[in-house]
Design a protein around this motif. Sequence first.
Motif, PDB file in Angstrom:
ATOM      1  N   ASP A 104       0.950  -1.269   0.137  1.00  0.00           N
ATOM      2  CA  ASP A 104       0.088   0.071   0.008  1.00  0.00           C
ATOM      3  C   ASP A 104       0.903   1.146  -0.004  1.00  0.00           C
ATOM      4  OD1 ASP A 104      -2.230   1.552   0.170  1.00  0.00           O
ATOM      5  OD2 ASP A 104      -2.538   1.519   2.246  1.00  0.00           O
ATOM      6  N   MET A 105       0.450   2.287  -0.744  1.00  0.00           N
ATOM      7  CA  MET A 105       1.176   3.576  -0.980  1.00  0.00           C
ATOM      8  C   MET A 105       0.206   4.356  -1.178  1.00  0.00           C
ATOM      9  SD  MET A 105       4.346   4.228  -3.472  1.00  0.00           S
ATOM     10  CE  MET A 105       5.328   2.811  -2.958  1.00  0.00           C
ATOM     11  N   PRO A 106      -0.248   5.189   0.145  1.00  0.00           N
ATOM     12  CA  PRO A 106      -1.492   6.087   0.069  1.00  0.00           C
ATOM     13  C   PRO A 106      -1.015   7.409  -0.860  1.00  0.00           C
ATOM     14  CG  PRO A 106      -0.777   5.838   2.387  1.00  0.00           C
ATOM     15  CD  PRO A 106       0.098   4.795   1.404  1.00  0.00           C
ATOM     16  N   SER A 107       0.196   7.697  -1.047  1.00  0.00           N
ATOM     17  CA  SER A 107       0.487   8.846  -1.505  1.00  0.00           C
ATOM     18  C   SER A 107       0.496   8.687  -3.172  1.00  0.00           C
ATOM     19  CB  SER A 107       1.930   9.188  -1.333  1.00  0.00           C
ATOM     20  OG  SER A 107       2.851   8.246  -1.570  1.00  0.00           O
ATOM     21  N   GLU A 108       0.180   7.387  -3.641  1.00  0.00           N
ATOM     22  CA  GLU A 108       0.147   7.367  -5.011  1.00  0.00           C
ATOM     23  C   GLU A 108      -1.420   7.170  -5.529  1.00  0.00           C
ATOM     24  OE1 GLU A 108       2.563   6.941  -7.687  1.00  0.00           O
ATOM     25  OE2 GLU A 108       3.591   8.183  -6.284  1.00  0.00           O
ATOM     26  N   PRO A 109      -1.634   7.477  -6.654  1.00  0.00           N
ATOM     27  CA  PRO A 109      -3.031   7.335  -7.342  1.00  0.00           C
ATOM     28  C   PRO A 109      -3.364   5.590  -7.256  1.00  0.00           C
ATOM     29  CG  PRO A 109      -1.847   8.691  -9.084  1.00  0.00           C
ATOM     30  CD  PRO A 109      -0.841   8.118  -7.730  1.00  0.00           C
ATOM     31  N   ALA A 110      -4.592   5.229  -7.214  1.00  0.00           N
ATOM     32  CA  ALA A 110      -4.991   3.796  -7.156  1.00  0.00           C
ATOM     33  C   ALA A 110      -4.390   3.006  -8.504  1.00  0.00           C
ATOM     34  CB  ALA A 110      -6.633   3.762  -6.999  1.00  0.00           C
ATOM     35  N   GLU A 111      -4.448   3.882  -9.473  1.00  0.00           N
ATOM     36  CA  GLU A 111      -3.848   3.251 -10.755  1.00  0.00           C
ATOM     37  C   GLU A 111      -2.430   2.983 -10.717  1.00  0.00           C
ATOM     38  OE1 GLU A 111      -4.775   7.441 -11.673  1.00  0.00           O
ATOM     39  OE2 GLU A 111      -5.774   6.024 -10.663  1.00  0.00           O
ATOM     40  N   SER A 112      -1.743   3.589  -9.954  1.00  0.00           N
ATOM     41  CA  SER A 112      -0.187   3.615 -10.049  1.00  0.00           C
ATOM     42  C   SER A 112       0.431   2.075  -9.789  1.00  0.00           C
ATOM     43  CB  SER A 112       0.382   4.744  -9.078  1.00  0.00           C
ATOM     44  OG  SER A 112       1.526   4.601  -8.898  1.00  0.00           O
ATOM     45  N   ASN A 113       1.307   1.825 -10.485  1.00  0.00           N
ATOM     46  CA  ASN A 113       1.875   0.600 -10.152  1.00  0.00           C
ATOM     47  C   ASN A 113       3.180   0.802  -9.436  1.00  0.00           C
ATOM     48  OD1 ASN A 113       3.518   1.447 -12.333  1.00  0.00           O
ATOM     49  ND2 ASN A 113       3.460  -0.259 -13.141  1.00  0.00           N
ATOM     50  N   PHE A 114       3.547   1.888  -8.999  1.00  0.00           N
ATOM     51  CA  PHE A 114       4.822   2.335  -8.301  1.00  0.00           C
ATOM     52  C   PHE A 114       5.301   1.398  -7.169  1.00  0.00           C
ATOM     53  CE2 PHE A 114       7.688   4.970  -5.827  1.00  0.00           C
ATOM     54  CZ  PHE A 114       8.910   4.738  -6.379  1.00  0.00           C
ATOM     55  N   LYS A 115       4.115   0.887  -6.427  1.00  0.00           N
ATOM     56  CA  LYS A 115       4.099   0.101  -4.920  1.00  0.00           C
ATOM     57  C   LYS A 115       4.769  -1.173  -5.615  1.00  0.00           C
ATOM     58  CE  LYS A 115      -0.412  -1.711  -4.622  1.00  0.00           C
ATOM     59  NZ  LYS A 115      -1.874  -1.337  -4.132  1.00  0.00           N
ATOM     60  N   GLU A 116       4.439  -1.690  -6.792  1.00  0.00           N
ATOM     61  CA  GLU A 116       4.976  -3.036  -7.085  1.00  0.00           C
ATOM     62  C   GLU A 116       6.795  -2.969  -7.253  1.00  0.00           C
ATOM     63  OE1 GLU A 116       2.690  -3.795 -10.404  1.00  0.00           O
ATOM     64  OE2 GLU A 116       0.772  -3.946  -9.304  1.00  0.00           O
ATOM     65  N   LYS A 117       7.052  -1.687  -7.537  1.00  0.00           N
ATOM     66  CA  LYS A 117       8.610  -1.536  -7.839  1.00  0.00           C
ATOM     67  C   LYS A 117       9.226  -1.333  -6.397  1.00  0.00           C
ATOM     68  CE  LYS A 117       7.390   0.672 -12.144  1.00  0.00           C
ATOM     69  NZ  LYS A 117       7.552   1.921 -12.951  1.00  0.00           N
ATOM     70  N   VAL A 118       8.634  -1.201  -5.460  1.00  0.00           N
ATOM     71  CA  VAL A 118       9.546  -0.949  -4.072  1.00  0.00           C
ATOM     72  C   VAL A 118       9.289  -2.164  -3.128  1.00  0.00           C
ATOM     73  CG1 VAL A 118       9.183   0.538  -1.784  1.00  0.00           C
ATOM     74  CG2 VAL A 118       8.739   1.585  -4.247  1.00  0.00           C
ATOM     75  N   ARG A 119      10.312  -2.432  -2.781  1.00  0.00           N
ATOM     76  CA  ARG A 119      10.607  -3.745  -1.617  1.00  0.00           C
ATOM     77  C   ARG A 119      11.271  -3.420  -0.534  1.00  0.00           C
ATOM     78  NH1 ARG A 119       8.567  -8.531  -2.835  1.00  0.00           N
ATOM     79  NH2 ARG A 119       9.872  -9.600  -1.292  1.00  0.00           N
ATOM     80  N   SER A 120      11.049  -4.040   0.514  1.00  0.00           N
ATOM     81  CA  SER A 120      12.123  -3.781   1.708  1.00  0.00           C
ATOM     82  C   SER A 120      12.323  -5.166   1.656  1.00  0.00           C
ATOM     83  CB  SER A 120      11.517  -3.705   3.016  1.00  0.00           C
ATOM     84  OG  SER A 120      12.190  -3.784   4.156  1.00  0.00           O
ATOM     85  N   ILE A 121      13.707  -5.511   2.338  1.00  0.00           N
ATOM     86  CA  ILE A 121      14.239  -6.668   2.408  1.00  0.00           C
ATOM     87  C   ILE A 121      13.664  -7.909   3.567  1.00  0.00           C
ATOM     88  CG2 ILE A 121      16.326  -8.276   2.900  1.00  0.00           C
ATOM     89  CD1 ILE A 121      17.953  -6.037   1.652  1.00  0.00           C
TER      90      ILE A 121
END
Length: 162
Positions: A104-121
């Motif tokens: 979940d990334m509330p700062s991005e629009p719902a249609e954004s796929n940016f959260k799929e590019k971000v990971r923690s280890i």
Amino acid sequence: MLSTADNELMCRVGPGTPMGAYLRRFWIPAMLSSQLPEPDCDPVELRLLGEDLVAFRDTSGKAAVIKALCPHRSAPLFYGRNEDHGLTCIYHGWKFDTAGACIDMPSEPAESNFKEKVRSIGYAVKEAAEIIWVYMGPADKQPADLPDLEWTKVAPAQRNLV
């Protein structure tokens, strides 16, 4: 007696060190299961092999161990909210699941796929004998089973984990 160089080789266990790489290929008893008593309980700070980590139990009861700092602005995830199947960073609200994926990334629009590019280890975790075990090495080298230790096979009443 070891030389200074040999002592450094044997004692340094952080990421990128020879001994650190070797020890990460084993299941490590990290903490007592009782330290994460229930789903969505408070996260716990943890340090293993020179890495700062945070452990939490998600809403379904699954234990997780991920890097201690949010990949966005390095805010400590220990202070995050553990709720609704993930650990939410207090800085911008990015939420991470038990594998370290941003869900979940509330700062991005719902249609954004940016959260799929971000990971923690996120590290592999298993629970057995009232212990949370962590594997920190390469996925292709991960042992299928936990160590075959006699004390892990006895009834809980016969173990003293205090």
